[in-house]
Design an enzyme around this catalytic site. Sequence first.
Site, PDB file in Angstrom:
ATOM      1  N   ASP A 162     -92.304  66.691 151.723  1.00 13.51           N
ATOM      2  CA  ASP A 162     -93.012  67.214 150.561  1.00 13.51           C
ATOM      3  C   ASP A 162     -92.171  68.292 149.886  1.00 13.51           C
ATOM      4  OD1 ASP A 162     -95.307  67.779 148.815  1.00 13.51           O
ATOM      5  OD2 ASP A 162     -95.587  69.571 150.044  1.00 13.51           O
ATOM      6  N   ALA A 163     -91.621  69.185 150.682  1.00 11.61           N
ATOM      7  CA  ALA A 163     -90.794  70.266 150.141  1.00 11.61           C
ATOM      8  C   ALA A 163     -89.506  69.723 149.521  1.00 11.61           C
ATOM      9  CB  ALA A 163     -90.467  71.276 151.235  1.00 11.61           C
TER      10      ALA A 163
END
EC number: 3.1.26.-
Length: 140
Positions: free
Chosen positions: A22-23
Amino acid sequence: MSELQQQDFRQLNGVALAYMGDAAYEVFIRRHLIEQGYTKPTKLHHQATMYVSAKAQAGLIALMEADDFLTEEETYYFKRGRNAKSYTHAKNTSVMTYRISTGFEAVFGYLTLSDQDDRLAEVAHWCIEQVEAGRLPNEK
């Protein structure tokens, strides 16, 4: 990457891979939007949603499957993320869409933690191109 480090990331559960992914994906999207000239936080957030929402990520996975874009190993990590037991729940989307988006993020986590920077960039840019070409199914 040492053999021990590689073995450790391979043992991570799908949710942990998704957390990392996600990051990683978000950084590509934020950079892309800033390079496009978006600078106001509200506009950046609104534009980013087109790329990073669970619905967008599920749509991108559907396109990847249709285009046979993922490698066998990437598909394996997608399935690990999709099938992982998550203790959070979907907001504004179905449970299945949320699980598919977790699988999408797990692919990015796998590519990041296995130091496949070129492939990571290739997949991220492919996703950006698909969104900008309007290839995602209509969100309902």
